[in-house]
Design an enzyme around this catalytic site. Structure first.
Site, PDB file in Angstrom:
ATOM      1  N   GLU A   1      -3.997   1.922  10.299  1.00 42.35           N
ATOM      2  CA  GLU A   1      -4.446   2.652   9.120  1.00 42.35           C
ATOM      3  C   GLU A   1      -5.956   2.529   8.950  1.00 42.35           C
ATOM      4  O   GLU A   1      -6.637   3.505   8.648  1.00 42.35           O
ATOM      5  CB  GLU A   1      -3.733   2.129   7.869  1.00 42.35           C
ATOM      6  CG  GLU A   1      -2.259   2.457   7.807  1.00 42.35           C
ATOM      7  CD  GLU A   1      -1.631   2.024   6.501  1.00 42.35           C
ATOM      8  OE1 GLU A   1      -0.525   2.515   6.196  1.00 42.35           O
ATOM      9  OE2 GLU A   1      -2.235   1.218   5.786  1.00 42.35           O
TER      10      GLU A   1
ATOM     11  N   ASN B   1      -8.214  -0.952   3.137  1.00 39.41           N
ATOM     12  CA  ASN B   1      -8.809   0.207   3.812  1.00 39.41           C
ATOM     13  C   ASN B   1     -10.232   0.448   3.333  1.00 39.41           C
ATOM     14  O   ASN B   1     -11.117   0.790   4.119  1.00 39.41           O
ATOM     15  CB  ASN B   1      -7.945   1.452   3.584  1.00 39.41           C
ATOM     16  CG  ASN B   1      -6.656   1.417   4.387  1.00 39.41           C
ATOM     17  OD1 ASN B   1      -6.678   1.244   5.597  1.00 39.41           O
ATOM     18  ND2 ASN B   1      -5.535   1.550   3.709  1.00 39.41           N
TER      19      ASN B   1
ATOM     20  N   GLU C   1      -3.442  21.400  -2.711  1.00 39.03           N
ATOM     21  CA  GLU C   1      -2.573  21.379  -3.887  1.00 39.03           C
ATOM     22  C   GLU C   1      -1.141  20.951  -3.561  1.00 39.03           C
ATOM     23  O   GLU C   1      -0.351  20.663  -4.464  1.00 39.03           O
ATOM     24  CB  GLU C   1      -2.559  22.759  -4.566  1.00 39.03           C
ATOM     25  CG  GLU C   1      -1.949  23.874  -3.750  1.00 39.03           C
ATOM     26  CD  GLU C   1      -2.893  24.462  -2.704  1.00 39.03           C
ATOM     27  OE1 GLU C   1      -2.452  25.358  -1.960  1.00 39.03           O
ATOM     28  OE2 GLU C   1      -4.058  24.009  -2.635  1.00 39.03           O
TER      29      GLU C   1
ATOM     30  N   GLY D   1      -7.174  -2.737  -1.519  1.00 43.76           N
ATOM     31  CA  GLY D   1      -8.426  -2.222  -0.984  1.00 43.76           C
ATOM     32  C   GLY D   1      -8.764  -2.646   0.434  1.00 43.76           C
ATOM     33  O   GLY D   1      -9.935  -2.693   0.794  1.00 43.76           O
TER      34      GLY D   1
ATOM     35  N   HIS E   1      -1.869   8.615   4.867  1.00 40.07           N
ATOM     36  CA  HIS E   1      -0.445   8.531   4.530  1.00 40.07           C
ATOM     37  C   HIS E   1       0.257   7.649   5.555  1.00 40.07           C
ATOM     38  O   HIS E   1       0.030   7.805   6.760  1.00 40.07           O
ATOM     39  CB  HIS E   1       0.186   9.927   4.531  1.00 40.07           C
ATOM     40  CG  HIS E   1       1.607   9.928   4.069  1.00 40.07           C
ATOM     41  ND1 HIS E   1       1.953   9.784   2.739  1.00 40.07           N
ATOM     42  CD2 HIS E   1       2.773  10.031   4.759  1.00 40.07           C
ATOM     43  CE1 HIS E   1       3.272   9.798   2.640  1.00 40.07           C
ATOM     44  NE2 HIS E   1       3.784   9.946   3.840  1.00 40.07           N
TER      45      HIS E   1
END
Length: 209
Positions: free
Chosen positions: A194, A15, A162, A13, A124
């Site tokens: 990030e 981020n 999706e 955690g 990502h």
């Protein structure tokens, strides 16, 4: 009115903590309010971070959602859909407007992608569209980058759809790949960016409201 935000997590955690810290530092000037943290892993340290910050948190692992026996006999896609549906229910109950995937390993599926179309972002650890898709997470990404002798890597914040890691790219942060790098040293170079990228991505998303 601040944008009600849910953060999805799986592990430590860090981020999530960056988002919590920014909200705390900027108080009412912060455009978002984290109203819910959801983990797909019961032992995620991110749950403790949420607790210390006074943010409601819940576990939505396959076992928690489906029960142990059913989960053991279910396919990967069935587990993803069950977890995603439980997360959707939680978010709707809290009036969540945007969702942030902050290291969450569950690939979202089903109705949550329609209900929150263009309102979910993911971080990502690579420069998409390279090194994305199912199986490309954490050290697997950094190992692939080094194996292919890339000269740079970094991280990407993108909208979730999706297609795993296939949504619109909002922003990227780049770092050089150095001679002698290991997956660990490369990750250590990317990690600070990030935090910056995920925060910037959330602030961009909030501007759409």
């Amino acid at each position: 009115m601040r944008v009600k935000t849910a953060v999805l997590v799986s592990g430590g955690g860090t981020n999530l903590q960056a988002l919590i810290d920014y909200e705390k530092e900027h108080k009412e000037d912060c455009p978002y309010e984290i109203v819910l943290v959801i983990s797909d892993h019961k032992d995620a340290f991110a749950l403790e971070r949420a607790g210390k910050a006074g943010i409601p948190a819940t576990v939505r692992s396959p076992y928690a959602v489906m029960g142990k026996e059913v989960a053991q006999d279910s396919s990967r896609d069935e587990k993803r859909t069950a977890v995603s549906n439980a997360m959707l229910k939680d978010c709707k109950e809290k009036g969540v407007q945007v969702i942030v995937e902050a290291g969450c390993l569950t690939v979202l599926a089903g109705e949550i992608l329609n209900e929150y179309k263009d309102k979910i972002i993911n971080l990502h650890p690579a420069l998409l569209p390279k090194y994305g898709g199912v199986g490309m997470w954490g050290h697997h990404v950094h190992e692939a980058v080094l194996a292919n002798k890339e000269k740079e890597s970094g991280c990407t914040v993108h909208l979730v759809n999706e297609v795993c890691d296939g949504g619109e790219i909002l922003l990227q942060k780049k770092v050089p790949v150095m001679e002698g790098d290991t997956p660990e040293t490369l990750y250590a170079r990317i990690a600070p960016h990030e935090h910056e990228a995920l925060l910037e991505g959330l602030l961009l998303l909030c501007k759409r409201f």
